[in-house]
Scaffold this motif. Structure first.
Motif, short mmCIF file in Angstrom:
data_model
loop_
_atom_site.label_atom_id
_atom_site.label_comp_id
_atom_site.label_asym_id
_atom_site.label_seq_id
_atom_site.Cartn_x
_atom_site.Cartn_y
_atom_site.Cartn_z
N MET A 1 4.70 8.27 9.86
CA MET A 1 3.40 8.81 9.46
C MET A 1 2.43 7.65 9.24
O MET A 1 2.75 6.67 8.57
CB MET A 1 3.55 9.64 8.17
CG MET A 1 2.26 10.30 7.71
SD MET A 1 2.48 11.22 6.16
CE MET A 1 3.67 12.44 6.67
N LYS A 2 1.25 7.77 9.81
CA LYS A 2 0.25 6.73 9.71
C LYS A 2 -0.60 6.97 8.47
O LYS A 2 -1.40 7.91 8.42
CB LYS A 2 -0.62 6.71 10.96
CG LYS A 2 0.15 6.39 12.24
CD LYS A 2 -0.75 6.42 13.44
CE LYS A 2 0.02 6.09 14.70
NZ LYS A 2 -0.83 6.13 15.91
N VAL A 3 -0.43 6.13 7.46
CA VAL A 3 -1.19 6.24 6.22
C VAL A 3 -1.86 4.91 5.94
O VAL A 3 -1.45 3.86 6.46
CB VAL A 3 -0.30 6.66 5.03
CG1 VAL A 3 0.28 8.04 5.27
CG2 VAL A 3 0.82 5.65 4.83
N ILE A 4 -2.88 4.95 5.10
CA ILE A 4 -3.68 3.76 4.84
C ILE A 4 -3.26 3.04 3.56
O ILE A 4 -3.85 2.03 3.18
CB ILE A 4 -5.16 4.16 4.77
CG1 ILE A 4 -6.07 2.94 4.97
CG2 ILE A 4 -5.47 4.88 3.46
CD1 ILE A 4 -7.54 3.29 5.06
N LEU A 5 -2.22 3.54 2.89
CA LEU A 5 -1.84 2.97 1.59
C LEU A 5 -1.45 1.49 1.67
O LEU A 5 -1.85 0.72 0.78
CB LEU A 5 -0.70 3.80 0.99
CG LEU A 5 -1.08 5.23 0.55
CD1 LEU A 5 0.14 5.93 -0.02
CD2 LEU A 5 -2.20 5.19 -0.46
N PRO A 6 -0.69 1.03 2.66
CA PRO A 6 -0.43 -0.42 2.72
C PRO A 6 -1.71 -1.24 2.88
O PRO A 6 -1.83 -2.32 2.28
CB PRO A 6 0.49 -0.57 3.94
CG PRO A 6 1.13 0.77 4.10
CD PRO A 6 0.09 1.76 3.69
N THR A 7 -2.66 -0.73 3.65
CA THR A 7 -3.94 -1.44 3.79
C THR A 7 -4.69 -1.46 2.47
O THR A 7 -5.30 -2.48 2.10
CB THR A 7 -4.78 -0.77 4.88
OG1 THR A 7 -4.03 -0.76 6.10
CG2 THR A 7 -6.09 -1.51 5.10
N THR A 56 7.56 -0.46 9.37
CA THR A 56 8.46 0.23 8.44
C THR A 56 9.22 -0.80 7.63
O THR A 56 9.16 -2.01 7.90
CB THR A 56 9.44 1.13 9.21
OG1 THR A 56 10.28 0.30 10.05
CG2 THR A 56 8.70 2.12 10.09
N LEU A 57 9.94 -0.31 6.64
CA LEU A 57 10.73 -1.21 5.80
C LEU A 57 11.86 -1.87 6.57
O LEU A 57 12.44 -2.86 6.10
CB LEU A 57 11.29 -0.44 4.60
CG LEU A 57 10.25 0.06 3.59
CD1 LEU A 57 10.92 0.86 2.48
CD2 LEU A 57 9.45 -1.10 3.01
N ALA A 58 12.21 -1.32 7.73
CA ALA A 58 13.27 -1.92 8.53
C ALA A 58 12.79 -3.16 9.27
O ALA A 58 13.61 -3.93 9.78
CB ALA A 58 13.79 -0.89 9.54
N ASN A 59 11.47 -3.38 9.35
CA ASN A 59 10.95 -4.56 10.03
C ASN A 59 11.06 -5.80 9.14
O ASN A 59 11.21 -5.70 7.92
CB ASN A 59 9.49 -4.35 10.43
CG ASN A 59 9.30 -3.19 11.39
OD1 ASN A 59 8.70 -2.17 11.07
ND2 ASN A 59 9.84 -3.35 12.59
N ALA A 60 10.92 -6.93 9.78
CA ALA A 60 10.94 -8.19 9.04
C ALA A 60 9.65 -8.34 8.23
O ALA A 60 8.63 -7.75 8.57
CB ALA A 60 11.09 -9.36 10.02
N PRO A 61 9.67 -9.12 7.14
CA PRO A 61 8.46 -9.29 6.33
C PRO A 61 7.26 -9.79 7.13
O PRO A 61 6.13 -9.35 6.91
CB PRO A 61 8.89 -10.30 5.26
CG PRO A 61 10.37 -10.11 5.15
CD PRO A 61 10.83 -9.78 6.52
N ALA A 62 7.49 -10.71 8.08
CA ALA A 62 6.39 -11.20 8.90
C ALA A 62 5.80 -10.10 9.76
O ALA A 62 4.57 -10.02 9.96
CB ALA A 62 6.86 -12.36 9.76
N GLU A 63 6.65 -9.22 10.28
CA GLU A 63 6.15 -8.11 11.10
C GLU A 63 5.37 -7.11 10.26
O GLU A 63 4.35 -6.57 10.71
CB GLU A 63 7.33 -7.42 11.80
CG GLU A 63 8.05 -8.30 12.81
CD GLU A 63 9.24 -7.60 13.42
OE1 GLU A 63 9.59 -6.49 12.92
OE2 GLU A 63 9.83 -8.13 14.39
#
Length: 307
Positions: A1-7, A56-63
């Protein structure tokens, strides 16, 4: 789901850093982000088939950081422009009627002007290509991350705010629920994500699809209509074609999900009548010899074969 909360999380950190800047510097930073942010975005995505998928949380921190700042659906490098303008707008006296009118006029001009300029430029240089490049700068398509879209979208948002400021004081008590939602906009936004997750995920791609599929009963499987049966598919000789509702119930329409239970006597009687009917029909279908019936003086019947 595309949300703006991380931004939003990153933008709140930006807000802490620029909270003490003068009003003029906020406007300068907003204008600079409107022009330079799309260029940085193009430089980071040039030569790629950009799909704007969130991390997603499965990605690396840099990604994750790269997706939030540069390559995600709401990259900070471009969305910081309307955010800084909003900070400048929040320092204004929004109860001033003259300011409200000016905001409405400027917002409408920016919203319409960005689209018009984009149409003119596209007519002159053509549509942007599929790959991300400098030709994207003429686009004002929603979420294109380009300057004209930022100008048009931000102007439209300012127009909505100005119209709300002009109408709400004159609207009466019926708009109080909307005012309460506006005062808790971030909380309501997060809450509606949980509602969508409960109603839609996993499943359809939107809340509307999830609600429709949840409220619509499943369809029954139907047999082919009788009109689709070939006319050559006739019943064999000696059997009568079924007509009427009973026939249409079998040849077309939806199949019945259950059968009626009959008693032993009823089922035996039906089978007996069926055998008798089939026997009569089969006898009538066979060729019979021609006979003549005569009566003797003793009134006894005799049958003489003539053929």
């Amino acid at each position: 789901m595309k949300v703006i909360l991380p931004t939003y999380a990153v933008l709140f950190l930006v807000a802490v850093a620029v909270a003490r800047l003068p009003d003029a510097w906020l406007l300068v930073c907003a204008a600079g982000a409107t022009v330079l942010g799309p260029l940085v975005w193009i430089a980071g995505q040039r030569g790629t088939d950009f799909d704007m998928e969130p991390a997603t949380l499965a990605n690396a921190p840099a990604e994750i950081l790269s997706a939030v700042v540069l390559s995600g659906p709401y990259p900070v490098v471009t969305w910081v422009a309307p955010f800084l303008l909003g900070m400048w707008l929040g320092r204004r006296d929004l109860t001033d009627a003259a300011l409200q009118v000016r905001l409405a006029v400027v917002g409408a001009a920016a919203g319409i002007g960005g689209m018009v300029v984009s149409r003119v430029l596209v007519g002159l240089v053509g549509q942007p290509g599929e790959e991300v490049g400098p030709d994207r700068l003429v686009s004002a398509v929603a979420h294109s991350q380009m300057p004209l879209w930022l100008l048009s979208g931000t102007g439209s948002a300012v127009l909505v705010v100005a119209v709300a400021l002009l109408l709400v004081p004159r609207a009466g008590a019926w708009v109080r629920p909307l005012v309460a939602v506006g005062q808790l906009s971030l909380t309501v936004y997060v809450a509606h994500l949980f509602v969508i997750a409960a109603l839609v995920r996993p499943g359809p791609g939107s809340a509307a699809d999830g609600l429709v599929s949840a409220s619509t009963p499943p369809r029954r499987r139907c047999a082919p209509s009788s009109a689709a049966v070939s006319p050559d598919a006739r019943p064999p000789a000696g059997r009568r074609r079924r007509t009427g509702p009973a026939a249409s119930g079998r040849s077309g329409g939806c199949r019945r999900t259950g059968r009626r239970r009959r008693g032993r006597r009823g089922s035996r009687g039906a089978r007996r009548r069926g055998r008798t009917r089939r026997g009569t029909e089969s006898t009538a279908s066979r060729p019979m010899p021609i006979t003549a019936v005569t009566t003797s003086t003793k009134k006894t019947a005799t049958i003489e074969k003539l053929a």
